[in-house]
Write a protein that holds these residues in place. Structure first.
Motif, PDB file in Angstrom:
ATOM      1  N   TRP A  66       0.834  -1.203   0.000  1.00  0.00           N
ATOM      2  CA  TRP A  66       0.000   0.000   0.000  1.00  0.00           C
ATOM      3  C   TRP A  66       0.869   1.254   0.000  1.00  0.00           C
ATOM      4  CZ3 TRP A  66      -0.402   3.631   4.025  1.00  0.00           C
ATOM      5  CH2 TRP A  66      -1.364   4.621   3.810  1.00  0.00           C
ATOM      6  N   THR A  75      -0.885  11.445   2.348  1.00  0.00           N
ATOM      7  CA  THR A  75      -1.882  10.427   2.664  1.00  0.00           C
ATOM      8  C   THR A  75      -1.250   9.249   3.398  1.00  0.00           C
ATOM      9  OG1 THR A  75      -3.134  11.023   0.689  1.00  0.00           O
ATOM     10  CG2 THR A  75      -3.589   8.870   1.657  1.00  0.00           C
ATOM     11  N   THR A  79      -2.203   8.595   7.319  1.00  0.00           N
ATOM     12  CA  THR A  79      -2.861   7.327   7.623  1.00  0.00           C
ATOM     13  C   THR A  79      -2.050   6.511   8.623  1.00  0.00           C
ATOM     14  OG1 THR A  79      -3.825   7.301   5.413  1.00  0.00           O
ATOM     15  CG2 THR A  79      -3.797   5.223   6.614  1.00  0.00           C
ATOM     16  N   SER A  83      -3.623   5.870  12.278  1.00  0.00           N
ATOM     17  CA  SER A  83      -3.888   4.456  12.558  1.00  0.00           C
ATOM     18  C   SER A  83      -3.067   3.953  13.739  1.00  0.00           C
ATOM     19  CB  SER A  83      -3.583   3.602  11.333  1.00  0.00           C
ATOM     20  OG  SER A  83      -4.385   3.976  10.263  1.00  0.00           O
TER      21      SER A  83
END
Length: 100
Positions: A66, A75, A79, A83
């Protein structure tokens, strides 16, 4: 060969270095996810720990893929940070010593 390496801009090198660091940061997120999984699975504790560790290899591989597939570095890092904070807080709340 020297011309090809010299033609790479510093911005590109920093971009790649940031992705490599993000891939390494995925290890911490994977560890937090496996802790939370081990704490919430309704199976015996030893089996939950072993199962979450085995699953963590797949989670880590998916996270690394990813990191290198998303276009925006913002991003990726946002993230990872959010997270990690959420899973860290969840792990802390689920730990038996957290209530003491």
């Amino acid at each position: 060969m020297a011309k090809a390496t010299a033609s790479l801009s510093m911005a590109y090198r920093l971009h790649v270095a940031s992705r490599v660091l993000a891939a390494l940061a995925c290890y911490g997120l994977t560890s937090l996810i496996s802790i939370v999984l081990a704490l919430i699975w309704p199976i015996p504790q030893a089996q939950a720990v072993l199962s979450s560790i085995m699953l963590s290899f797949a989670i880590y591989a998916v996270l690394i893929m990813w990191v290198f597939s998303v276009k925006s570095l913002r991003t990726i890092w946002l993230t990872l940070v959010v997270s990690s904070a959420l899973f860290g807080l969840l792990a802390w709340m689920l730990l038996p010593e957290a209530g003491v």
